[in-house]
Design an enzyme around this catalytic site. Sequence first.
Site, PDB file in Angstrom:
ATOM      1  N   TYR A  53       0.918  -1.088   0.125  1.00 16.96           N
ATOM      2  CA  TYR A  53       0.035   0.098  -0.048  1.00 16.96           C
ATOM      3  C   TYR A  53       1.154   1.187  -0.040  1.00 16.96           C
ATOM      4  CZ  TYR A  53      -4.558  -2.172   0.494  1.00 16.96           C
ATOM      5  OH  TYR A  53      -5.618  -2.938   0.172  1.00 16.96           O
ATOM      6  N   PHE A  74      12.819   0.104   4.400  1.00 13.30           N
ATOM      7  CA  PHE A  74      13.901  -0.906   4.942  1.00 13.30           C
ATOM      8  C   PHE A  74      14.178  -1.899   3.858  1.00 13.30           C
ATOM      9  CE2 PHE A  74      15.648  -4.162   7.667  1.00 13.30           C
ATOM     10  CZ  PHE A  74      16.572  -3.459   8.499  1.00 13.30           C
ATOM     11  N   ALA A 112      12.937   2.949   9.891  1.00 11.78           N
ATOM     12  CA  ALA A 112      12.059   4.213  10.308  1.00 11.78           C
ATOM     13  C   ALA A 112      11.657   4.270  11.508  1.00 11.78           C
ATOM     14  CB  ALA A 112      10.669   4.029   9.436  1.00 11.78           C
ATOM     15  N   ALA A 140       4.919  -1.719   7.813  1.00  9.00           N
ATOM     16  CA  ALA A 140       4.269  -3.083   8.412  1.00  9.00           C
ATOM     17  C   ALA A 140       5.600  -3.965   8.845  1.00  9.00           C
ATOM     18  CB  ALA A 140       3.395  -3.832   7.378  1.00  9.00           C
ATOM     19  N   TYR A 235      -7.896 -11.433  13.916  1.00  3.79           N
ATOM     20  CA  TYR A 235      -7.249  -9.987  13.509  1.00  3.79           C
ATOM     21  C   TYR A 235      -7.853  -8.974  14.533  1.00  3.79           C
ATOM     22  CZ  TYR A 235      -5.068  -6.692  10.506  1.00  3.79           C
ATOM     23  OH  TYR A 235      -4.334  -5.744  10.257  1.00  3.79           O
ATOM     24  N   VAL A 271      -5.411  -7.579   0.797  1.00  2.00           N
ATOM     25  CA  VAL A 271      -4.726  -7.684  -0.440  1.00  2.00           C
ATOM     26  C   VAL A 271      -3.742  -8.637  -0.172  1.00  2.00           C
ATOM     27  CG1 VAL A 271      -5.512  -5.572  -1.610  1.00  2.00           C
ATOM     28  CG2 VAL A 271      -3.491  -5.689  -0.335  1.00  2.00           C
TER      29      VAL A 271
END
Length: 389
Positions: A53, A74, A112, A140, A235, A271
């Site tokens: 994304y 990264f 990050a 993520a 989730y 996705v």
Amino acid sequence: MIIEPRIRGFICTTAHPVGCATNVQRQIDHVVVKGPIESPRKRVLVLGCSTGYGLASRIVTTFGSGADTVGVSFEKEPGETKTASAGWYNNRAFEKRARAAGRIAVTVEGDAFSDAAKAQTIAAIRDNLGEVDLVVYSLASPVRTDPKTGTTYRSAIKPMGEAVRSKTLDTGTGAVSEVEIQPATADEAEATVKVMGGEDWELWVDALREAKVLAPDFMTLNYTYLGSELTWPIYHKGTLGRAKADLDRAAAAMRERYGSESAFVVALKAVVTQASSAIPVVPLYGTLLLKVMEEMGLGEGCIEQIDRLFRVKLQPPLELDKESRVHVDDWELSEAVQAEMGRRWPLLSSETLAQHADLDRYRREFLRLFGFGLGGVDYSADIDPREPA
Ligand code: NAD
């Protein structure tokens, strides 16, 4: 060298430079063909810019709204006999094409979560864009070191409270089986919030503001997944959901600090990405979703979702839910799609998978993340992995 996919569990340890560039170009074409996107935000920072994304966000803002970008991700660099990470090839392919289109595209590759990467990024913004008016947070990661304490946290993707039994899929063999996933301990839940919750998002925005590289009317977005009751036990109601709820907290806190239009969480659809393939149960849901949505003419991947986010959903006036989230998961969560998902879910087994779901498509999309299986690429060519395309 001849570069072939080498799959270990749910990752592929090789990537194809030409295939990755083709994948980037395919996404650029998707946006360009649809025409320009109205947006006042022309200086964009994308955190997690190299795949999934985040990459789609960088492509849509650059090629849709004519924005200049700084990206952070990264990566693993290439060597004489080893390929780089897919994101490294994607970054190079994106930069080349953005610059050819007359746009500024600068990428910082590092952790990050660290203060060093934040300082380097602030310098890159100052030198290249002056300031940014949009910050997209699309990291993520399974691990984060808190820059203040030096403590390293690892996320645990587990249910909360009680063990959960669910069907799951081995995407390698195609076997559908029952798994029992034990609940997280309090420490595991807290660690997952530390890694995937809103703390680092706020640290970024505060650091950018402090350094005076944020435009006064800036906006920041962070991506979440809500999903349906088929995935809720693992989730939404699990550790990941708790971390995602922390994004809502962070967004509200930033709206308090920086204004009512400053920070929003965006709910996106499931996705196939590197991050989502590592979550138990989700690949089975994903193979089913691919088939159901495709059959209904509603199929979307990262670029289609993010294009619709910027082209439609972010156009004023913003339509928000009661948690002030923007929704691009509306088609996935529509009654028609979920009714069909709910009907087929109990029917899924190793024997019936091919009839109800689309594992082949899932596998093709997974390989494409690493630049494999794209039309027009000569995979038998002898390639220098240090040469991006
Ligand atoms: P992805 O794995 O494709 O991308 C993750 C990005 O983060 C990459 O660019 C990677 O380089 C970067 N990254 C990871 N660790 C980093 C670090 N320490 N420093 C710098 N960069 C780092 O993931 P994705 O699926 O696109 O996920 C992005 C966001 O979208 C996440 O918040 C995820 O929860 C959300 N989301 C994903 C889905 C899905 O189905 N994939 C659905 C809804 C929301």
